[in-house]
Design an enzyme around this catalytic site. Structure first.
Site, mmCIF file in Angstrom:
data_model
loop_
_atom_site.group_PDB
_atom_site.id
_atom_site.type_symbol
_atom_site.label_atom_id
_atom_site.label_comp_id
_atom_site.label_asym_id
_atom_site.label_seq_id
_atom_site.Cartn_x
_atom_site.Cartn_y
_atom_site.Cartn_z
ATOM 1 N N GLY A 198 0.819 -1.205 0.000
ATOM 2 C CA GLY A 198 0.000 0.000 0.000
ATOM 3 C C GLY A 198 0.850 1.251 0.000
ATOM 4 N N ARG A 199 0.299 2.343 0.541
ATOM 5 C CA ARG A 199 1.012 3.625 0.511
ATOM 6 C C ARG A 199 2.357 3.552 1.234
ATOM 7 N NH1 ARG A 199 -3.568 7.610 2.681
ATOM 8 N NH2 ARG A 199 -3.894 5.758 3.970
ATOM 9 N N LYS A 236 6.490 3.435 18.929
ATOM 10 C CA LYS A 236 5.705 4.075 17.875
ATOM 11 C C LYS A 236 4.362 4.557 18.419
ATOM 12 C CE LYS A 236 4.632 5.260 13.602
ATOM 13 N NZ LYS A 236 3.253 4.976 13.346
ATOM 14 N N TYR A 255 -0.240 13.458 18.058
ATOM 15 C CA TYR A 255 -1.605 13.941 18.271
ATOM 16 C C TYR A 255 -1.582 15.274 19.009
ATOM 17 C CZ TYR A 255 -4.406 9.801 16.972
ATOM 18 O OH TYR A 255 -5.046 8.793 16.297
#
Length: 291
Positions: A9-10, A165, A173
């Site tokens: 994926g990305r 992580k 955040y």
């Protein structure tokens, strides 16, 4: 080195590009037949790797990761190494490691940060596992990390990489929430003509200069008020895990918790709560909230 990568994926796809550019031979697999995969199954991927094999897993956390590792457990052999680079919850790492160890298969967890820019900038890697396995995979880590001294750390034993992580994302955040609150405060003040320009000016010489601020400047270049962006922010789960872990460890995390609640409220999760608050204010004080 030669390795297999599951999940293109990305993140996984860009990591494969960086690895190949660094001279490594990669066999890639993804369940999506339209991906740039090299093989059509995990069985074919394992067959194309010589023992002892290294297989890097980059699939979504939870059931996709569990299923992938369970399948690899039945395909790999004694001495092979599985590296989970997804956003798996650290509490799942020991279960994966123990299950694989029963067949002599080694396991490492790696927290990966860098987003879609990692292919060119490199990735910050937080590794959990034994020093022996870390040194074995070091050429891979050295290629993926940014140029320079930092960006790679053996954080601790199995689970340590994903724990690090998790904390990293909790901090992220809080930083993003603080930038957002500062921007909105300036937007509402008559004293600031261009809040985006002010924040962009902090990219040089300021103690809050950061890559996040660079990304804000990029987003605000064509849309200085950010009115074209929806006021909704999803949360991946890691900040929630960090708050839970911090509570167990007796660590107060008000900044992370506040940022987490803000994201959850942005998705409408707080609508019923605010309806109760508005109703009670109307009852005891006659306060009527205008739409």
């Amino acid at each position: 080195m030669k390795l297999g990568v599951i999940g293109l994926g990305r993140m996984g796809g860009n990591m494969v590009k960086r690895l190949r550019a660094g001279g490594h031979e990669v066999v890639g697999f993804d369940v999506n037949p339209e991906s740039e995969r090299d093989v059509e199954s995990m069985e074919q991927l394992v067959d194309k790797l010589e023992t002892p094999r290294i297989v890097w897993v980059m699939v979504p956390a939870g059931n996709p990761t569990d299923t992938t590792i369970d399948t690899l457990e039945n395909l790999l052999e004694d001495g092979d190494l599985v590296i989970d680079g997804g956003n798996t919850r650290y509490t799942d790492d020991h279960r994966h490691a123990d299950s694989l160890a029963a067949k002599g298969i080694h396991f490492m967890d790696v927290g990966v940060s860098g987003g879609v820019w990692g292919a060119s900038r490199g990735y910050a890697l937080m590794v959990g596992g034994s020093e022996e396995d870390y040194n074995r995979a070091l050429p891979i880590f050295e290629t993926l990390k940014p140029e320079g001294a930092d960006g790679l750390v053996l954080a601790g034993p199995v689970g340590g990489g994903h724990f690090a992580k998790m904390v990293h994302n909790g901090i992220e955040y809080g930083m993003m929430q603080a930038f957002g609150e500062g921007f909105e405060t300036m937007m509402r003040s008559e004293l600031i003509d261009n809040p985006a320009e002010v924040m962009t000016s902090w990219r040089e010489g300021s103690v809050v200069q950061s890559w996040l601020l660079d990304l804000f400047a990029r987003a605000a270049h064509d849309d200085p008020t950010l009115r074209n962006m929806p006021p909704v922010a999803n949360e991946s789960g890691e900040a929630k895990w960090m708050v839970e872990a911090a509570l167990e460890l007796g660590v107060p995390t008000p900044a992370t918790a506040s940022a987490l609640w803000a994201r959850q409220t942005s998705r409408g999760g707080g609508d019923d709560t605010l309806r109760v608050v508005s109703s009670l204010r109307a009852q005891f004080g006659g306060h009527v909230t205008q739409q």
